[in-house]
Design a protein around this motif. Structure first.
Motif, mmCIF file in Angstrom:
data_model
loop_
_atom_site.group_PDB
_atom_site.id
_atom_site.type_symbol
_atom_site.label_atom_id
_atom_site.label_comp_id
_atom_site.label_asym_id
_atom_site.label_seq_id
_atom_site.Cartn_x
_atom_site.Cartn_y
_atom_site.Cartn_z
ATOM 1 N N THR A 1 -2.729 7.149 5.313
ATOM 2 C CA THR A 1 -3.493 7.829 5.894
ATOM 3 C C THR A 1 -4.394 6.494 5.593
ATOM 4 O OG1 THR A 1 -3.019 9.845 6.641
ATOM 5 C CG2 THR A 1 -4.846 8.759 6.818
ATOM 6 N N MET A 2 -5.141 6.463 4.810
ATOM 7 C CA MET A 2 -6.224 5.058 5.011
ATOM 8 C C MET A 2 -5.942 5.014 3.265
ATOM 9 S SD MET A 2 -8.712 4.201 4.961
ATOM 10 C CE MET A 2 -10.249 3.400 4.145
ATOM 11 N N PRO A 3 -5.095 3.349 3.178
ATOM 12 C CA PRO A 3 -5.872 1.838 4.301
ATOM 13 C C PRO A 3 -4.402 2.156 5.848
ATOM 14 C CG PRO A 3 -5.268 1.178 2.218
ATOM 15 C CD PRO A 3 -4.835 2.752 1.766
ATOM 16 N N PHE A 4 -3.254 2.858 4.770
ATOM 17 C CA PHE A 4 -2.174 2.260 5.382
ATOM 18 C C PHE A 4 -2.194 2.083 6.769
ATOM 19 C CE2 PHE A 4 1.996 3.293 7.039
ATOM 20 C CZ PHE A 4 3.377 2.582 7.163
ATOM 21 N N THR A 5 -1.772 3.323 7.565
ATOM 22 C CA THR A 5 -2.605 3.385 8.714
ATOM 23 C C THR A 5 -3.309 3.303 9.788
ATOM 24 O OG1 THR A 5 -0.694 5.121 8.818
ATOM 25 C CG2 THR A 5 -1.908 5.078 10.779
ATOM 26 N N VAL B 1 0.585 11.573 -1.389
ATOM 27 C CA VAL B 1 0.055 10.606 -0.474
ATOM 28 C C VAL B 1 -0.519 10.755 1.053
ATOM 29 C CG1 VAL B 1 1.412 9.727 -2.466
ATOM 30 C CG2 VAL B 1 2.464 10.684 -0.226
ATOM 31 N N ALA B 2 -0.625 12.005 1.578
ATOM 32 C CA ALA B 2 -0.328 12.041 2.564
ATOM 33 C C ALA B 2 -1.529 11.388 3.280
ATOM 34 C CB ALA B 2 -0.544 13.496 3.224
ATOM 35 N N PHE B 3 -3.159 11.550 2.906
ATOM 36 C CA PHE B 3 -4.363 10.510 2.683
ATOM 37 C C PHE B 3 -3.775 9.658 2.156
ATOM 38 C CE2 PHE B 3 -8.732 9.712 2.268
ATOM 39 C CZ PHE B 3 -9.125 9.624 3.430
ATOM 40 N N PHE B 4 -4.025 9.053 1.181
ATOM 41 C CA PHE B 4 -4.186 7.999 -0.089
ATOM 42 C C PHE B 4 -3.020 8.298 -0.587
ATOM 43 C CE2 PHE B 4 -5.017 5.821 -3.183
ATOM 44 C CZ PHE B 4 -5.179 5.174 -2.733
ATOM 45 N N PRO B 5 -1.835 6.568 0.319
ATOM 46 C CA PRO B 5 -2.502 6.032 0.793
ATOM 47 C C PRO B 5 -2.539 5.778 2.334
ATOM 48 C CG PRO B 5 -0.543 5.105 -0.800
ATOM 49 C CD PRO B 5 -0.675 6.876 -1.009
ATOM 50 N N GLY C 1 -6.850 2.000 8.081
ATOM 51 C CA GLY C 1 -7.619 1.261 7.444
ATOM 52 C C GLY C 1 -8.737 0.944 7.703
ATOM 53 N N PRO C 2 -9.229 -0.284 7.130
ATOM 54 C CA PRO C 2 -11.154 -1.426 7.415
ATOM 55 C C PRO C 2 -11.030 -1.335 8.098
ATOM 56 C CG PRO C 2 -10.227 -1.972 4.931
ATOM 57 C CD PRO C 2 -8.859 -0.818 5.761
ATOM 58 N N GLY C 3 -9.402 -2.836 9.260
ATOM 59 C CA GLY C 3 -9.356 -3.143 10.698
ATOM 60 C C GLY C 3 -9.509 -2.287 11.426
ATOM 61 N N SER C 4 -8.620 -0.854 11.541
ATOM 62 C CA SER C 4 -8.945 -0.251 12.382
ATOM 63 C C SER C 4 -10.400 0.865 12.931
ATOM 64 C CB SER C 4 -7.655 1.576 12.249
ATOM 65 O OG SER C 4 -6.868 0.792 11.874
ATOM 66 N N GLN D 1 0.602 -0.751 0.237
ATOM 67 C CA GLN D 1 0.297 0.001 0.089
ATOM 68 C C GLN D 1 0.740 1.124 0.059
ATOM 69 O OE1 GLN D 1 -2.222 -0.970 3.870
ATOM 70 N NE2 GLN D 1 -3.781 -2.227 2.699
ATOM 71 N N ALA D 2 2.177 1.510 1.401
ATOM 72 C CA ALA D 2 2.880 2.391 0.972
ATOM 73 C C ALA D 2 3.775 2.670 -0.335
ATOM 74 C CB ALA D 2 3.586 2.737 2.163
ATOM 75 N N SER D 3 3.851 1.235 -0.908
ATOM 76 C CA SER D 3 5.354 1.906 -2.301
ATOM 77 C C SER D 3 4.691 2.627 -3.547
ATOM 78 C CB SER D 3 4.590 -0.025 -2.670
ATOM 79 O OG SER D 3 4.293 0.125 -3.519
ATOM 80 N N HIS D 4 2.608 3.177 -3.270
ATOM 81 C CA HIS D 4 2.634 3.709 -4.599
ATOM 82 C C HIS D 4 2.711 5.071 -4.030
ATOM 83 C CE1 HIS D 4 0.784 0.419 -6.308
ATOM 84 N NE2 HIS D 4 0.407 -0.477 -5.397
ATOM 85 N N ALA D 5 3.511 5.635 -3.053
ATOM 86 C CA ALA D 5 3.846 6.936 -2.215
ATOM 87 C C ALA D 5 4.709 7.683 -2.743
ATOM 88 C CB ALA D 5 4.100 7.153 -0.635
ATOM 89 N N GLU D 6 3.686 8.957 -3.687
ATOM 90 C CA GLU D 6 4.881 9.501 -4.558
ATOM 91 C C GLU D 6 5.061 10.582 -4.013
ATOM 92 O OE1 GLU D 6 3.281 9.175 -8.790
ATOM 93 O OE2 GLU D 6 3.686 7.109 -8.335
#
Length: 215
Positions: free
Chosen positions: A121-125, A115-119, A127-130, A105-110
């Motif tokens: 924050t959501m779903p990296f930090t 990318v602060a919100f996606f990915p 996500g659905p589980g939290s 999920q975090a590998s798409h950070a550019e």
């Protein structure tokens, strides 16, 4: 006051275990390799703010949204407890899979702002589980009486976890090498066991309420 402290500790333990700021800091450090300390600090602050808003929204409004669809509070507690326990089981016995998923999920950070919100924050930090854990905690609110102490305690727990996310991400580049991945996984498993117990407790509360309603 004792009930408020217990509610805070319950909510903090559950949210901290599922968000896992220390474990996530390893992946955040890898995803932001090449960025300056100031850029990481800015990202960490934005992620912490977004995480706090997501957790608070799930705590305050998640239960009422589900209730709008006719889902009873005991059913919500039992389902929420099951979700929490299932997430804890995955963290307890397969933390490597969770780390791999978050790394993907975090590998798409550019771009920094994109990318602060996606990915991140959501779903990296958070996500659905939290979000599921936060809704389950909100569903565990006391029936009748004053709800202000309950929501004050759970909200304080959500803000505390967001603050830890901010600190862990800000100093990830310096602190992560000191702790080491092996120690982080041990800490993750200990937190996951606590989360598993919390999930069962929430589910048992829902089952107890359901049995009492039948009587």
């Amino acid at each position: 006051m004792t009930d408020v402290v217990q509610t805070f500790l319950l909510a903090f333990s559950a949210l901290f275990s599922i968000v896992n700021p220390i474990g996530a800091a390893f992946i955040f450090s890898q995803a932001t390799t090449g960025r300056t300390h100031d850029e990481r600090s800015l990202l960490a602050r934005k992620i912490a703010i977004y995480s706090a808003l997501i957790l608070l929204g799930a705590l305050w409004g998640g239960t009422y949204i589900l209730a709008f669809f006719g889902i009873s509070l005991p059913a919500l507690r039992m389902a929420g407890g099951l979700v929490v326990a299932t997430s804890a089981w995955s963290l307890l016995y397969a933390p490597e899979q969770t780390e791999a998923r978050k790394e993907e999920q975090a590998s798409h950070a550019e771009g920094l702002n994109d990318v602060a919100f996606f990915p991140l924050t959501m779903p990296f930090t958070t996500g659905p589980g939290s979000i599921s854990v936060a809704i389950a905690l909100g569903a565990n609110r006391p029936t009748g009486g004053d709800l202000v102490p309950f929501f004050a305690a759970t909200s304080a727990a959500a803000l505390a976890v967001a603050a830890l996310v901010w600190l862990a991400y800000t100093w990830a580049g310096d602190a992560v090498p000191l702790l080491g991945r092996a120690r982080a996984r041990v800490f993750t498993r200990l937190s996951a066991f606590i989360l598993l117990c919390i999930g069962f407790q929430i589910g048992l509360s829902g089952l107890t309420d359901y049995v009492q309603s039948l009587r």
